[in-house]
Design a protein around this motif. Structure first.
Motif: not given
Length: 293
Positions: A178-181, A251-255, A282-287
């Motif tokens: 919930r916190r990331t996505r 992996l987006t640029a945020e990761q 983009p969720p972060m930090p998230y894969i």
């Protein structure tokens, strides 16, 4: 063409797999060399049936007049977050409107959801389709490499404790989701726990989790801080056996934290498709997981 909901049966799971295998046949080498490993196929069947159970309104199969499968679209809703888990059309049925009708049915299932996410391939036609559907396209990267003695020598030890995850961690997993996505994965964790090893961090600095398969793929990672995310990814790579084909996709640029860990481990970095998002940054930090997003 006949369009109907995917059923929770072995027959429908196999029909969906036939489409996926034909549409992405060139990716068979990525799944393990000479064709698709039987264990991988069985795992995909389980995922198809899981989604047919949890989201029958979002899972659709296209058939020809003779009942042979032409295409499949699988999607899921989780607490206001909609995701497209699979979208494939047989090569012989492409450019005939099959994909358009399948995607329309899946998107209709997500109507009313605040957020949307798709892990898109490098196919320019798919990217255009998702963009026209209102998704922002975020170019993605992938880390990959064979795990050897030097891999573990290069990596610094995790900066804190990482525990084996079990079913009782479900509340923690949903909270981090919930916190990331924006929405928990819910029942998806129940299936992932049977298919992947779960690593968990939970201390005064925050919490997070990561799924990693015996085949070397990091399935999903979410954490409340980049520091904990790096700890989890480091632990995931260190737990892989020598010779494993380590893979960290989506992996987006945020990761950049993940890129840093991969470079330290000696993994090769390349571009790989898109993470497509609607109604969310983009969720972060998230894969993300390609299936569970």
């Amino acid at each position: 063409m006949i369009l109907r909901q995917l059923r929770d049966t072995d027959e429908d799971a196999e029909a969906a797999w036939e489409v996926v295998a034909a549409a992405f046949g060139d990716s068979a080498a990525l799944a393990g060399g000479d064709g698709w490993p039987p264990g991988y196929v069985a795992e995909v069947h389980e995922r198809h049936r899981h989604l047919a159970r949890t989201d029958p309104g979002g899972c659709w199969l296209a058939l020809d007049e003779g009942g042979m499968p032409l295409g499949v679209a699988l999607s899921a809703r989780r607490e206001g977050t909609w995701g497209l888990s699979m979208f494939a059309v047989l090569p012989r049925a492409q450019r005939q409107g099959v994909g358009r009708e399948l995607l329309a049915a899946a998107l209709l299932y997500g109507r009313g959801c605040l957020r949307g996410i798709i892990c898109g391939s490098e196919d320019p036609r798919a990217a255009s389709t998702y963009r026209r559907a209102g998704f922002a396209l975020h170019p993605a990267m992938r880390l990959r490499g064979t795990v050897g003695p030097e891999t573990k020598e290069r990596l610094s030890p995790p900066d804190g404790a990482v525990h084996e995850g079990v079913a009782r961690h479900r509340d923690l997993l949903d909270s981090v989701d919930r916190r990331t996505r924006g929405g928990a994965h819910g029942a998806d964790h129940e299936l992932l726990l049977t298919q992947r090893r779960l690593l968990v961090v939970d201390d005064l600095a925050g919490s997070g989790y990561c799924y990693v398969g015996e085949d070397g793929k990091v399935e999903m990672l979410a954490a409340t801080s980049r520091r904990l995310a790096k700890r989890l990814l480091t632990a995931a790579l260190l737990c892989l056996p020598e010779g494993a084909d380590a893979r960290v996709p989506g992996l987006t640029a945020e990761q950049q934290w993940a890129v840093d860990v991969g470079i330290e481990a000696g993994l090769e970095l390349s571009t790989s498709g898109y993470v497509c998002l609607r109604g969310m940054p983009p969720p972060m930090p998230y894969i993300p997981s390609g299936t569970f997003l």
